[in-house]
Design a protein around this motif. Structure first.
Motif, PDB file in Angstrom:
ATOM      1  N   THR A  10       0.812  -1.215   0.000  1.00  0.00           N
ATOM      2  CA  THR A  10       0.000   0.000   0.000  1.00  0.00           C
ATOM      3  C   THR A  10       0.850   1.272   0.000  1.00  0.00           C
ATOM      4  N   GLU A  11       0.497   2.202  -0.857  1.00  0.00           N
ATOM      5  CA  GLU A  11       1.114   3.532  -0.825  1.00  0.00           C
ATOM      6  C   GLU A  11       0.472   4.309   0.325  1.00  0.00           C
ATOM      7  N   MET A  12       1.284   4.655   1.338  1.00  0.00           N
ATOM      8  CA  MET A  12       0.753   5.345   2.512  1.00  0.00           C
ATOM      9  C   MET A  12       1.059   6.836   2.394  1.00  0.00           C
ATOM     10  N   LEU A  13       0.015   7.666   2.336  1.00  0.00           N
ATOM     11  CA  LEU A  13       0.203   9.118   2.288  1.00  0.00           C
ATOM     12  C   LEU A  13      -0.184   9.654   3.653  1.00  0.00           C
ATOM     13  N   PHE A  14       0.826  10.036   4.420  1.00  0.00           N
ATOM     14  CA  PHE A  14       0.630  10.314   5.840  1.00  0.00           C
ATOM     15  C   PHE A  14       0.851  11.785   6.147  1.00  0.00           C
ATOM     16  N   GLY A  15      -0.101  12.394   6.834  1.00  0.00           N
ATOM     17  CA  GLY A  15       0.116  13.740   7.344  1.00  0.00           C
ATOM     18  C   GLY A  15      -0.995  14.714   6.994  1.00  0.00           C
ATOM     19  N   LYS A  16      -0.775  15.923   7.469  1.00  0.00           N
ATOM     20  CA  LYS A  16      -1.760  16.995   7.263  1.00  0.00           C
ATOM     21  C   LYS A  16      -1.959  17.297   5.784  1.00  0.00           C
ATOM     22  N   GLN A  18      -2.934  15.628   3.255  1.00  0.00           N
ATOM     23  CA  GLN A  18      -2.643  14.645   2.198  1.00  0.00           C
ATOM     24  C   GLN A  18      -3.876  14.368   1.332  1.00  0.00           C
ATOM     25  N   TYR A 236      -1.344  16.487  18.114  1.00  0.00           N
ATOM     26  CA  TYR A 236      -0.953  15.882  16.833  1.00  0.00           C
ATOM     27  C   TYR A 236       0.035  14.741  17.023  1.00  0.00           C
ATOM     28  N   ALA A 240      -0.741  11.122  15.677  1.00  0.00           N
ATOM     29  CA  ALA A 240       0.094  10.639  14.569  1.00  0.00           C
ATOM     30  C   ALA A 240       0.746   9.305  14.929  1.00  0.00           C
ATOM     31  N   TRP A 244      -0.092   5.767  13.033  1.00  0.00           N
ATOM     32  CA  TRP A 244       0.941   4.994  12.336  1.00  0.00           C
ATOM     33  C   TRP A 244       1.094   3.616  12.975  1.00  0.00           C
TER      34      TRP A 244
ATOM     35  N   MET B   1       5.603  14.931  13.822  1.00  0.00           N
ATOM     36  CA  MET B   1       5.987  14.060  12.719  1.00  0.00           C
ATOM     37  C   MET B   1       5.798  14.805  11.394  1.00  0.00           C
ATOM     38  N   GLU B   2       6.786  14.693  10.516  1.00  0.00           N
ATOM     39  CA  GLU B   2       6.679  15.324   9.194  1.00  0.00           C
ATOM     40  C   GLU B   2       5.718  14.516   8.312  1.00  0.00           C
ATOM     41  N   ASN B   3       5.126  15.164   7.332  1.00  0.00           N
ATOM     42  CA  ASN B   3       4.354  14.424   6.324  1.00  0.00           C
ATOM     43  C   ASN B   3       5.271  13.474   5.559  1.00  0.00           C
ATOM     44  N   PHE B   4       4.712  12.357   5.126  1.00  0.00           N
ATOM     45  CA  PHE B   4       5.536  11.458   4.326  1.00  0.00           C
ATOM     46  C   PHE B   4       4.690  10.578   3.418  1.00  0.00           C
ATOM     47  N   ARG B   5       5.389  10.000   2.428  1.00  0.00           N
ATOM     48  CA  ARG B   5       4.839   8.955   1.577  1.00  0.00           C
ATOM     49  C   ARG B   5       5.674   7.712   1.828  1.00  0.00           C
ATOM     50  N   PHE B   6       5.027   6.634   2.210  1.00  0.00           N
ATOM     51  CA  PHE B   6       5.733   5.377   2.452  1.00  0.00           C
ATOM     52  C   PHE B   6       5.197   4.339   1.484  1.00  0.00           C
ATOM     53  N   ASN B   7       6.081   3.689   0.738  1.00  0.00           N
ATOM     54  CA  ASN B   7       5.622   2.681  -0.210  1.00  0.00           C
ATOM     55  C   ASN B   7       6.743   1.674  -0.472  1.00  0.00           C
ATOM     56  N   VAL B 210       7.218   5.980  17.072  1.00  0.00           N
ATOM     57  CA  VAL B 210       7.168   4.638  16.473  1.00  0.00           C
ATOM     58  C   VAL B 210       8.483   4.343  15.762  1.00  0.00           C
TER      59      VAL B 210
END
Lengths: 382, 382
Positions: A10-16, A18, A236, A240, A244, B1-7, B210
């Motif tokens: 899965t492509e995880m798009l994490f954060g404010k 997104q 936050y 967060a 996660w 936590m910073e925004n991120f894309r995890f894949n 985490v």
């Protein structure tokens, strides 16, 4: 370590913020969207409007009212909607229930028979419509895994199914969406996450050190941040880390390389199938009873690494302290910690115990359990 | 936590005998394979023959002799081979060097200009041939990530590049392939893994709990199992945990949600670019010096969670103990722990320090460093 295949793609798009990427993500699959959601909290918090605005160039069909323990009837309704509207991709906005329901709809779309077959027998799952999720609750990890749990209340069945093809393609995790969760849902969600970790941590395989260290780290995350989130819903950092942790707890990381069946989840599924209770609450109630029931020379060493308790000679005393700490923690989070508080008595214990052993293959659990054992654990949870 | 894309989408096939799945994996892409490998250890340990037997129905072109610090000349040779033989998929059998080289070959195949452009400027990477790996060394994590490091010795450049499209499709990890590794490679590999963890653990972002717990767990894995693997090369538990740790340490799990640049890796790249030393050895030498150099009121708290040292009032004393423990650990693993032992003197320090700051964007590191700082760290490592 057992052999394993790990593929959490899965492509995880994490954060404010997104959510802004949603159109770009969805257009990979086509124009026709099934928008699946639950009881309407996304209308109250503005997420529904945001999504409508972002997706103004798409054709949206809605499936609303997905239940906290999603029903097979809702799955069937979703399959019909997808077929009638030639849906290209399912957008699940919600928690585990909405995502689980969407997964089986996606599989049902390609299956000629009744979708309940796919719940009873995962081997029948073939192709699956692509699933994209926007997570609004941290609990089940469904946003990054192959699992789905569906209920059929007329026969008191709540069963898990799964397929690699049901793993969501993309999941959007914005911790700010958790700010408006009712406290009990924050707490029950954390209990669910912790239960996922326990189910994989307490396992007969003893040499999966990496997986065990990850498990301990995720448990510490819940222990640290659940109370913070309850006290300061808009913290936050807390939201967060919990969010996660929910994905990490059940994407294969902790269970890969380990063998055997889970325990509390199959038992809880019977509670939910008979009484439609909140999954995380049922798990929190069962967990300390189960731990006390299985504590023995063989299992005692596994209980002490999470709570950072002061070391002592008597390791059983230490293990009991750890179990007490677990129970106290759930209680302090505001979770009702007896079945009695939920209005559940012994009436169906025998049926439930038998069904749990059958559906959950509990003879292969960390400590093998038969129906009599499960009955006793339920009794201890009254 | 910073925004991120995890894949981290690689399919990981882990355990004994997983090599049997190779034909099934490769035939997803076609019949024409580039088999890429290094100095020939796979011919000694039988893996080469096993692969030839398994792939008897495929057309195999070979690229052998990939260097420990793979050269751009070898990449160019690989690109030509792929074009001439209409290769469908690259099978990289080896450690990080072979996999890195294969990634840039896969990208170079679709690039009209010279492959070195893709190293200098990752933005130029477009499509990439599918990469499948069989891992024979636990170190770089390249089997599950987007990164590649390529050297150009005539200009003393060793540079990192990367693209999501360079992530391997499938990686086969059989811990038994590590049984025949020379001790120094086991040790240097663990030093590389630990350095990856340190680079992401020591970071300005303070609320990625985490990720930090995962980092601590992986460090503990190396600390526990590297000495075991050195003493008992055929200890499956040790090899399996180290091997899995290598993938987990650099697949995005530890760095997601954190900002900023790495430190020791860019400095080490200059050492390798000038002296062609073993990457993990260079990292082990630099790490304690770097830690001592950056120890301050701001960083001191981060040093104490890994080594399980007895708590004490003076946190600087505790941090220094932790740094000493790190150095002692590498030494006990048999790694030469001074640049002098490698025959390196100050001659190129000024050039290397300047290049490290420039290539590594060290002003954005955990503690910002300029060329003078890097010079001092190199000097401390003599």
């Amino acid at each position: 370590m057992e052999n394993f295949r790990f593929n959490a793609y899965t492509e995880m798009l994490f954060g404010k913020g997104q959510i802004e990427k949603l159109p770009e993500v969805l257009k990979r699959y086509g124009k026709n969207i099934l928008l699946a959601y639950g009881g309407g909290s996304i209308k109250k918090n503005g997420l529904y409007d945001t999504i409508q605005k972002l997706l103004k160039d798409f054709n949206i069909v809605e499936l609303s009212g997905i239940e906290p323990n999603p029903r097979i009837e809702t799955v069937r309704r979703g399959v019909e909607l997808c077929r009638k509207n030639k849906v290209d991709v399912i957008l699940a906005v919600g928690g585990g229930s909405t995502i689980d329901c969407s997964k089986v709809i996606g599989a049902g779309y390609y299956y000629a028979g009744d979708a309940w077959d796919l719940v009873k027998n995962p081997a029948k799952i073939g192709e699956v419509l692509p699933i994209v999720t926007v997570l609004t609750m941290a609990a089940t990890g469904s946003e990054m895994n192959r699992n789905a749990v569906i209920s059929k209340m007329d026969t008191n069945e709540k069963l898990g199914t799964g397929s690699p093809k049901m793993i969501p393609q993309t999941s959007i995790l914005d911790p700010e969406y958790l700010y408006t969760l009712p406290a009990i849902q924050t707490a029950a969600g954390c209990a669910d996450i912790m239960s996922h970790i326990f189910e994989q941590y307490f396992n007969k395989t003893t040499d999966a050190f990496v997986q065990d260290k990850f498990a301990e780290g995720l448990l510490q995350t819940c222990i640290k941040y659940c109370p913070v989130a309850l006290k300061e819903p808009k913290n936050y950092e807390a939201r967060a880390n919990i969010m996660w942790a929910s994905s990490m707890a059940l994407n294969g990381l902790l269970g890969s390389g380990k063998a055997g069946a889970w325990t509390c989840h199959p038992i809880e599924h019977e509670l939910s199938a008979f009484y439609d209770i909140t999954h995380g609450v049922g798990l929190a109630i069962l967990t300390p009873s189960w731990m006390r029931y299985i504590l023995s020379d063989v299992t005692v060493d596994k209980f002490v690494n999470v709570w950072h308790l002061e070391q002592k000679e008597d390791k059983f005393a230490l293990a009991n302290e750890a179990i007490d700490a677990t129970e106290k923690f759930f209680k302090a989070c505001g979770i009702p910690m007896t079945l009695t508080e939920l209005g559940i008595d012994k009436a169906n214990f025998e049926k439930m115990a038998k069904a749990a052993v059958e559906h959950g293959a509990l003879e292969y659990a960390y400590v093998s359990l038969n129906a009599e054992d499960v009955y006793k654990i339920l009794e201890m949870s009254l």
